[in-house]
Motif scaffolding. Structure first.
Motif, PDB file in Angstrom:
ATOM      1  N   LYS A 226       9.862 -34.214 -14.914  1.00 18.97           N
ATOM      2  CA  LYS A 226       8.755 -35.051 -14.527  1.00 18.97           C
ATOM      3  C   LYS A 226       8.340 -35.992 -15.734  1.00 18.97           C
ATOM      4  N   ILE A 227       9.303 -36.083 -16.640  1.00 18.31           N
ATOM      5  CA  ILE A 227       9.194 -37.058 -17.642  1.00 18.31           C
ATOM      6  C   ILE A 227       9.441 -38.610 -17.258  1.00 18.31           C
ATOM      7  N   SER A 228       8.418 -39.533 -17.866  1.00 19.09           N
ATOM      8  CA  SER A 228       8.652 -40.917 -17.028  1.00 19.09           C
ATOM      9  C   SER A 228      10.072 -41.531 -17.304  1.00 19.09           C
ATOM     10  N   ASP A 229      10.568 -42.302 -16.369  1.00 20.95           N
ATOM     11  CA  ASP A 229      11.704 -43.050 -16.443  1.00 20.95           C
ATOM     12  C   ASP A 229      11.957 -43.760 -17.737  1.00 20.95           C
ATOM     13  N   ALA A 230      11.158 -44.294 -18.345  1.00 21.80           N
ATOM     14  CA  ALA A 230      10.923 -45.215 -19.225  1.00 21.80           C
ATOM     15  C   ALA A 230      11.465 -44.093 -20.684  1.00 21.80           C
ATOM     16  N   VAL A 231      10.596 -42.829 -20.773  1.00 20.78           N
ATOM     17  CA  VAL A 231      10.943 -42.236 -22.028  1.00 20.78           C
ATOM     18  C   VAL A 231      12.301 -41.317 -21.687  1.00 20.78           C
ATOM     19  N   ALA A 232      12.524 -41.199 -20.236  1.00 21.89           N
ATOM     20  CA  ALA A 232      13.991 -40.590 -20.115  1.00 21.89           C
ATOM     21  C   ALA A 232      15.023 -41.322 -20.390  1.00 21.89           C
ATOM     22  N   GLU A 233      14.795 -42.593 -20.136  1.00 23.38           N
ATOM     23  CA  GLU A 233      16.006 -43.777 -20.483  1.00 23.38           C
ATOM     24  C   GLU A 233      16.374 -43.910 -21.983  1.00 23.38           C
ATOM     25  N   ARG A 234      15.088 -43.976 -22.613  1.00 24.69           N
ATOM     26  CA  ARG A 234      15.103 -44.430 -24.077  1.00 24.69           C
ATOM     27  C   ARG A 234      15.327 -43.026 -24.975  1.00 24.69           C
ATOM     28  N   PHE A 235      15.301 -42.031 -24.494  1.00 21.92           N
ATOM     29  CA  PHE A 235      15.394 -40.923 -25.343  1.00 21.92           C
ATOM     30  C   PHE A 235      16.521 -39.876 -24.708  1.00 21.92           C
ATOM     31  N   GLY A 236      17.233 -40.207 -23.523  1.00 20.73           N
ATOM     32  CA  GLY A 236      18.270 -39.535 -23.132  1.00 20.73           C
ATOM     33  C   GLY A 236      17.904 -38.361 -22.423  1.00 20.73           C
ATOM     34  N   PHE A 237      16.765 -38.059 -21.793  1.00 23.12           N
ATOM     35  CA  PHE A 237      16.490 -37.026 -20.871  1.00 23.12           C
ATOM     36  C   PHE A 237      17.099 -37.182 -19.375  1.00 23.12           C
TER      37      PHE A 237
END
Length: 125
Positions: A63-74
Motif C-alpha cells: 500500500k506504500i505510495s508509488d513515489a515512496v516505493a520508487e524512491r526507496f526501493g519498496f
C-alpha cells in the motif's frame, strides 16, 4: 491524512513487525527445517505466527505510495503478490516461499524503511 503520514505509518508498521519477526526467529531458534516441517504443535504455531507477520508486512508494503516505493526501493507488486497468496490460499501456502521472504527480502525491506525514516527525520525503535 497526508500521503507522507500515511506512508510513514506503513513504514513504521513494516519496521516494527519485521524486526519483531527477526528477533523471535533468533530467540526461539527457528530454522528453515523447523519452519518447513514443524516437529510439533508448538513449532507449527510459531510457523503460523511467522506467516501472519509476513502477511502484515506485505499488506502494508503493498500500500506504500508509488513515489515512496520508487524512491526507496519498496517492491509493492511483489509484496502484494505474497500478501494475496497468504490471504486467499492460506492452507495451500508454500512455506518455502515464505521462508525465502523472511531470509531474502526482510533485510532490504528494513533498509528501505531506515532510508525513508532517515530522510524524513524519523527515528525507528
Amino acid at each position: 491524512m497526508s500521503a507522507k503520514s500515511s506512508d510513514l505509518a506503513k513504514v513504521q508498521e513494516i519496521w516494527d513487525v519485521a524486526t519483531q519477526a527477526r528477533r523471535q526467529i533468533t530467540a526461539l531458534g527457528i530454522t528453515k527445517q523447523r519452519f518447513l516441517d514443524p516437529a510439533d504443535d508448538s513449532d507449527d504455531s510459531i510457523a503460523e505466527g511467522l506467516m501472519n507477520r509476513v502477511l502484515r508486512i506485505t499488506e502494508e508494503a503493498g500500500k506504500i505510495s508509488d513515489a515512496v516505493a520508487e524512491r526507496f526501493g519498496f517492491d509493492c507488486a511483489a509484496a502484494s503478490g505474497v500478501r494475496n497468496r497468504l490471504a486467499h490460499a492460506y492452507v495451500e501456502v508454500d512455506r518455502e516461499i515464505i521462508w525465502e521472504v523472511v531470509e531474502r527480502d526482510l533485510g532490504p525491506l528494513l533498509e528501505a524503511c531506515r532510508a525513508y525514516c532517515d530522510e524524513n527525520g524519523v527515528e525507528l525503535g
